[in-house]
Design a protein around this motif. Sequence first.
Motif: not given
Length: 570
Positions: A10, A235-236, A239-241
């Motif tokens: 991240s 959240v999206a 999650v796309g990190t």
Amino acid sequence: MDAERGDAQSPLLQHHPPNQTQVSSANQHYNKPFSWKAPAIVLAFEFLESIAYSGIALNLVVYLGTVLHGTTASSAANVDAWNGATFLTPVLGAFLADTYWGKYKTVAISIIFYVGGLLVITASAVIPSLRPASCEGGSCPPATGFQYFVLFASLYLISIGTGGVKSALLPFGADQYDDSNLEESKNKQLFFSWFFIAVNLGVFISGTALVWIQQNVAWSLGFGISLICLLIATVAFFVGTPAYRVQLPTGSPLKSIVMVFVASFKKRRVAVPADSTLLFEGDDAESSNTIPKKLEHTDEFRCLDKAAVVLEKQEIKGSHRPWLLCTVTQVEEVKILIRMVPIWFTCVFYSAAMCQTATTFVQQGNAMNTKIGSFSVPAASLNSAEVIFMMVWVAFQDSVVIPIARRYTGNPAGLTLLQRMGVGRLLAVPALAAAALVETWRLRRVRSVGGGNLSIGWQLPQFVILACSDVFCGIAQLEFFYSEAPASMRSLCSAFQFLAMSLAYYVNTLVVSVVAAATTAGGGPGWLPADLNDGHLDYYFWLWTGISAANYVVYTAFAKRYTLKKVVRQ
């Protein structure tokens, strides 16, 4: 220039102070393969965030009046103050993104404030002790100081959150595309169009479904839906990190700007050489490490070129004195900002003209016959209809206008960004003229014997033209302030639009105050009385038609002389 870490960890955990390692890795930013998931997540995030924000902003004045039992004047004043703060916070968010945190981390931190604000405002609508009791028998208990504190604490947490998101999300999404890749560069233009659609589609859904739920079902449910939308978006986003191309900041861009002015002032008596290649741009090693994208020299504002003049006693190999000697690229970045100022200035008056849709257009609609057949059309609902017109115009522009323009101009983009912004500013003139003509017709009808009123359907032409104007200008401005900005100031320059909108509210307030004072000085009702049938709203629209025409002339004069940024190909 910004940089990216190559692993999938991240980026929120990867922040380091700007240093040479970060800067030198800037050239490797686009080594990570492009993933369509990254811009798709950004667009979905913006769509859901637009629903969440509009679900609070569009109906806030009604909530303050009906739930907190505030007066009309106090509710309007509180909403104006909050709107002003909300459109100013993106400037602060952009500064933090460009200087310290980077775009990814700015969005991530801002979400914390955003979610917190929505949680508190939803709780205040659910928990009875955090809001006044309902009115009984015409008696409405006022809100307590603590209840006001809870509400406005939540609102200003939302302001902080949306400020960071608005300032960093768009440039973060655009950073996913590599301008040196022709296919990605073309897709970036579509990204700006889709971002514009996502914003307005969110506003449309909130302005219809969410507002209806708040006023007819429960305020707590309406606020709760806003919260859920933002939580899904959050959240999206995280999650796309792994798919993101993430850039890190290189330090304060403002410091570089100040350096140029200081260096040019110190060498104010130094002559600028006729040959621009004699100006300092650093040696090859330094250029590859600290200046990933050099800018070509331009002949404007030559007094600033003094900052890049090399004196005999100055050492240009290895380290040099940055407050006495700057690179051509640093100087050109300052020139870019100076060129942007008059273009941005016209944005303020263009935005002020567009703001009529939420104020005088609604007042005009309320004074008309709102019946179309057997249906009663709320005047404010035409703003939602304008969003539909915008989406139609976006599709028409991308599928018809741009291909035709490409054929005649030979430009892959069809029209340049400055040309599209000019078309948008020009279309504001007939839109406001149409509003003035409709109002003149309406006044003649209501003032004639047995004339009756005019149908609200006659407002549609002015909304259709303004929607077309917004599509041409709104999308182009998003792309212009991003693409023309110095690489280290893209978030800050993108936030200029929000600053323009903030100032547009104050311009509108000033114009209304001046018009009201001037037209009622003789004791008459003036142009803008409580009953528009006694006034001359048509004169007010003609005034704004003239302002918009003058704004277009000023814009055209500066746009013709504007020198676009040119990157040195290496």
